[in-house]
Design a protein around this motif. Structure first.
Motif, PDB file in Angstrom:
ATOM      1  N   SER A  64       0.834  -1.190   0.000  1.00  0.00           N
ATOM      2  CA  SER A  64       0.000   0.000   0.000  1.00  0.00           C
ATOM      3  C   SER A  64       0.871   1.243   0.000  1.00  0.00           C
ATOM      4  O   SER A  64       1.809   1.373   0.793  1.00  0.00           O
ATOM      5  N   ALA A  65       0.546   2.169  -0.928  1.00  0.00           N
ATOM      6  CA  ALA A  65       1.319   3.410  -1.042  1.00  0.00           C
ATOM      7  C   ALA A  65       0.467   4.628  -0.733  1.00  0.00           C
ATOM      8  O   ALA A  65       0.884   5.758  -0.978  1.00  0.00           O
ATOM      9  N   GLY A  66      -0.723   4.401  -0.209  1.00  0.00           N
ATOM     10  CA  GLY A  66      -1.586   5.521   0.135  1.00  0.00           C
ATOM     11  C   GLY A  66      -2.978   5.371  -0.433  1.00  0.00           C
ATOM     12  O   GLY A  66      -3.263   4.452  -1.211  1.00  0.00           O
ATOM     13  N   SER A  67      -3.863   6.269  -0.009  1.00  0.00           N
ATOM     14  CA  SER A  67      -5.244   6.233  -0.477  1.00  0.00           C
ATOM     15  C   SER A  67      -5.834   7.628  -0.430  1.00  0.00           C
ATOM     16  O   SER A  67      -5.267   8.551   0.167  1.00  0.00           O
ATOM     17  N   GLY A  68      -6.961   7.778  -1.074  1.00  0.00           N
ATOM     18  CA  GLY A  68      -7.670   9.053  -1.098  1.00  0.00           C
ATOM     19  C   GLY A  68      -9.066   8.823  -1.645  1.00  0.00           C
ATOM     20  O   GLY A  68      -9.569   7.696  -1.645  1.00  0.00           O
ATOM     21  N   SER A  69      -9.686   9.881  -2.115  1.00  0.00           N
ATOM     22  CA  SER A  69     -11.038   9.794  -2.654  1.00  0.00           C
ATOM     23  C   SER A  69     -11.042  10.224  -4.115  1.00  0.00           C
ATOM     24  O   SER A  69     -10.073  10.800  -4.611  1.00  0.00           O
ATOM     25  N   GLY A  70     -12.128   9.937  -4.788  1.00  0.00           N
ATOM     26  CA  GLY A  70     -12.321  10.354  -6.170  1.00  0.00           C
ATOM     27  C   GLY A  70     -13.800  10.470  -6.445  1.00  0.00           C
ATOM     28  O   GLY A  70     -14.634  10.120  -5.604  1.00  0.00           O
ATOM     29  N   VAL A  71     -14.143  10.960  -7.631  1.00  0.00           N
ATOM     30  CA  VAL A  71     -15.555  11.091  -7.990  1.00  0.00           C
ATOM     31  C   VAL A  71     -15.746  10.638  -9.433  1.00  0.00           C
ATOM     32  O   VAL A  71     -14.993  11.017 -10.335  1.00  0.00           O
ATOM     33  N   ILE A  72     -16.744   9.781  -9.638  1.00  0.00           N
ATOM     34  CA  ILE A  72     -17.102   9.310 -10.984  1.00  0.00           C
ATOM     35  C   ILE A  72     -17.803  10.440 -11.723  1.00  0.00           C
ATOM     36  O   ILE A  72     -18.776  11.013 -11.222  1.00  0.00           O
ATOM     37  N   ILE A  73     -17.315  10.791 -12.923  1.00  0.00           N
ATOM     38  CA  ILE A  73     -17.928  11.879 -13.688  1.00  0.00           C
ATOM     39  C   ILE A  73     -18.580  11.384 -14.979  1.00  0.00           C
ATOM     40  O   ILE A  73     -19.173  12.173 -15.711  1.00  0.00           O
ATOM     41  N   ALA A  74     -18.454  10.083 -15.257  1.00  0.00           N
ATOM     42  CA  ALA A  74     -19.138   9.473 -16.406  1.00  0.00           C
ATOM     43  C   ALA A  74     -19.509   8.058 -16.018  1.00  0.00           C
ATOM     44  O   ALA A  74     -18.723   7.355 -15.377  1.00  0.00           O
ATOM     45  N   SER A  75     -20.690   7.622 -16.402  1.00  0.00           N
ATOM     46  CA  SER A  75     -21.216   6.346 -15.925  1.00  0.00           C
ATOM     47  C   SER A  75     -20.401   5.137 -16.386  1.00  0.00           C
ATOM     48  O   SER A  75     -20.496   4.062 -15.793  1.00  0.00           O
ATOM     49  N   ASP A  76     -19.585   5.319 -17.439  1.00  0.00           N
ATOM     50  CA  ASP A  76     -18.755   4.194 -17.909  1.00  0.00           C
ATOM     51  C   ASP A  76     -17.473   4.052 -17.102  1.00  0.00           C
ATOM     52  O   ASP A  76     -16.593   3.265 -17.458  1.00  0.00           O
ATOM     53  N   GLY A  77     -17.335   4.811 -16.007  1.00  0.00           N
ATOM     54  CA  GLY A  77     -16.215   4.610 -15.108  1.00  0.00           C
ATOM     55  C   GLY A  77     -15.101   5.624 -15.213  1.00  0.00           C
ATOM     56  O   GLY A  77     -13.989   5.367 -14.766  1.00  0.00           O
ATOM     57  N   LEU A  78     -15.383   6.805 -15.770  1.00  0.00           N
ATOM     58  CA  LEU A  78     -14.399   7.875 -15.825  1.00  0.00           C
ATOM     59  C   LEU A  78     -14.435   8.619 -14.496  1.00  0.00           C
ATOM     60  O   LEU A  78     -15.507   9.015 -14.030  1.00  0.00           O
ATOM     61  N   ALA A  79     -13.271   8.814 -13.873  1.00  0.00           N
ATOM     62  CA  ALA A  79     -13.243   9.406 -12.535  1.00  0.00           C
ATOM     63  C   ALA A  79     -12.118  10.428 -12.420  1.00  0.00           C
ATOM     64  O   ALA A  79     -11.074  10.315 -13.059  1.00  0.00           O
ATOM     65  N   LEU A  80     -12.352  11.439 -11.574  1.00  0.00           N
ATOM     66  CA  LEU A  80     -11.355  12.457 -11.254  1.00  0.00           C
ATOM     67  C   LEU A  80     -10.863  12.265  -9.830  1.00  0.00           C
ATOM     68  O   LEU A  80     -11.625  11.894  -8.937  1.00  0.00           O
ATOM     69  N   THR A  81      -9.593  12.546  -9.621  1.00  0.00           N
ATOM     70  CA  THR A  81      -9.018  12.557  -8.277  1.00  0.00           C
ATOM     71  C   THR A  81      -7.826  13.499  -8.298  1.00  0.00           C
ATOM     72  O   THR A  81      -7.583  14.214  -9.284  1.00  0.00           O
ATOM     73  N   ASN A  82      -7.058  13.515  -7.216  1.00  0.00           N
ATOM     74  CA  ASN A  82      -5.850  14.339  -7.160  1.00  0.00           C
ATOM     75  C   ASN A  82      -4.652  13.614  -7.761  1.00  0.00           C
ATOM     76  O   ASN A  82      -4.519  12.395  -7.632  1.00  0.00           O
ATOM     77  N   SER A  83      -3.760  14.369  -8.350  1.00  0.00           N
ATOM     78  CA  SER A  83      -2.492  13.820  -8.807  1.00  0.00           C
ATOM     79  C   SER A  83      -1.699  13.250  -7.638  1.00  0.00           C
ATOM     80  O   SER A  83      -1.088  12.186  -7.751  1.00  0.00           O
ATOM     81  N   HIS A  84      -1.719  13.944  -6.503  1.00  0.00           N
ATOM     82  CA  HIS A  84      -0.915  13.458  -5.370  1.00  0.00           C
ATOM     83  C   HIS A  84      -1.491  12.195  -4.749  1.00  0.00           C
ATOM     84  O   HIS A  84      -0.798  11.494  -4.018  1.00  0.00           O
ATOM     85  N   VAL A  85      -2.751  11.876  -5.058  1.00  0.00           N
ATOM     86  CA  VAL A  85      -3.343  10.625  -4.576  1.00  0.00           C
ATOM     87  C   VAL A  85      -2.801   9.438  -5.373  1.00  0.00           C
ATOM     88  O   VAL A  85      -2.428   8.412  -4.813  1.00  0.00           O
ATOM     89  N   VAL A  86      -2.718   9.567  -6.709  1.00  0.00           N
ATOM     90  CA  VAL A  86      -2.272   8.434  -7.535  1.00  0.00           C
ATOM     91  C   VAL A  86      -0.751   8.269  -7.500  1.00  0.00           C
ATOM     92  O   VAL A  86      -0.240   7.178  -7.779  1.00  0.00           O
ATOM     93  N   GLN A  87      -0.019   9.347  -7.176  1.00  0.00           N
ATOM     94  CA  GLN A  87       1.429   9.258  -6.955  1.00  0.00           C
ATOM     95  C   GLN A  87       2.197   8.622  -8.116  1.00  0.00           C
ATOM     96  O   GLN A  87       3.126   7.844  -7.919  1.00  0.00           O
ATOM     97  N   GLY A  88       1.773   8.922  -9.323  1.00  0.00           N
ATOM     98  CA  GLY A  88       2.491   8.407 -10.483  1.00  0.00           C
ATOM     99  C   GLY A  88       2.180   6.967 -10.840  1.00  0.00           C
ATOM    100  O   GLY A  88       2.790   6.418 -11.760  1.00  0.00           O
TER     101      GLY A  88
END
Length: 340
Positions: A64-88
């Motif tokens: 585990s390298a961390g976690s955060g939240s995100g939000v689905i913006i399209a019903s087919d599974g497109l989601a936004l989150t922070n860059s610092h959450v995904v960490q590359g």
């Protein structure tokens, strides 16, 4: 569409023969009605948007390298989150409100705005939230922060939009412009979750909290998020045009706007000009107030940044600006902005 609602005005009886009433008295019927109105708005928003909020878990080398939240913006599974959450990371795990775990690819990561775009790999149909128009935000309107730090339940905090048009330094050192400041507290793990209006629209992506300061939290404005998502979806990254300026949103003096017949009240004043950049070569100077780029009005720094998209790279475009109360125009050739 309005993002606000009216509270009924409480009335107090000051008759000496009446039971104790007034601001210090026990809640009466009107007080209960006020609470009900507020509660109905918040719970309604959470019911609508909460199912679209997901937990994001990142693993590197099986750990585990961390976690955060995100939000689905399209019903087919497109989601936004922070860059610092995904960490590359190239892939992450999403957990929905019901506890469903899904794998997602990181389509693109933009550290300059602390945003990342993800797509669920499975063929799915998920509840999606709607991105609102952050240009219509007003200070004082209700702001609701929703996160999914545990993966099984949405956490909710409420407040108001405290300020607009803030700048926040990204991890790359570049400034994220047009940031929304709110006093809705951000819980641990809520980074990347949505900031939502009373109309149930996402008005920002929660990104940062100032440690040691009470009630100062920030979200990347939804219009910026929409622009970044579109660029990543088309190019896999955010391609930006560069003219070599630093700017701030500034009011146009009313007498000048009336004399010149300008409908807009604000523009983007240049605070600095890179002497090796296209703006300097075109003759722009610190203090100039940009009001239009490529024929489209520029009313804020956010407008200027969004206008400098990939379509402007290696083109010759017009820049309209005010210098010492006179309107002028120059032609400029933006180049592609180098990656951070």
């Amino acid at each position: 569409m309005s993002n606000s609602f009216e509270f009924p005005t409480p009335s107090f009886t000051l008759d000496s023969d009446s039971p104790a009433q007034g601001p210090g008295a026990a809640p009466g019927a009107n007080d209960a009605a006020i609470l009900d109105d507020y509660s109905r708005v918040v719970t309604g928003v959470v019911d609508r948007v909460g199912p679209s909020v997901v937990r994001i878990d990142v693993k590197k080398q099986g750990r585990s390298a961390g976690s955060g939240s995100g939000v689905i913006i399209a019903s087919d599974g497109l989601a936004l989150t922070n860059s610092h959450v995904v960490q590359g990371a190239r892939t992450v795990s999403l957990t929905t409100l019901e506890g469903r775990e899904l794998q997602a690819r990181v389509l693109g990561d933009d550290p300059d705005t602390d945003l990342a775009l993800l797509r669920v790999e499975a063929d799915v149909s998920l509840p999606a939230a709607k991105l609102g128009d952050s240009a219509k935000l007003k200070r004082g309107q209700i702001a609701i922060a929703i996160g999914n730090p545990l993966g099984f339940d949405a956490t909710v905090t409420t407040g108001v939009v405290s300020a607009l048009g803030r700048s926040l330094q990204s991890r790359t050192g570049r400034m994220i412009e047009d940031v929304v400041q709110t006093d809705a507290p951000l819980n641990p793990g809520n980074s990347g979750g949505p900031l939502v209006s009373s109309a149930g629209e996402v008005i920002g992506i929660n990104t940062a909290v100032i440690m040691g300061a009470q009630g100062i939290c920030f979200a990347v404005a939804s219009n910026t998020a929409s622009f970044v998502a579109g660029e990543i979806a088309r190019h896999g990254r955010v391609r930006r045009a560069y003219i070599g300026v630093g700017a701030a949103t500034t009011a146009i003096p009313r007498r000048i706007a009336l004399r010149l017949g300008l409908e807009q009240a604000t523009g983007a004043r240049l605070l600095s000009v890179d002497q090796a950049g296209p703006a300097a070569h075109a003759g722009l100077l610190s203090g100039d107030l940009i009001i239009a780029l490529d024929g489209k009005p520029v009313t804020s720094v956010g407008d200027l940044l969004r206008a400098l998209d990939a379509d402007k790279i290696d083109r010759t475009i017009s820049v309209d600006f005010l210098r010492r109360s006179e309107q002028q125009r120059v032609w400029i050739g933006p180049v592609e902005r180098k990656a951070a």
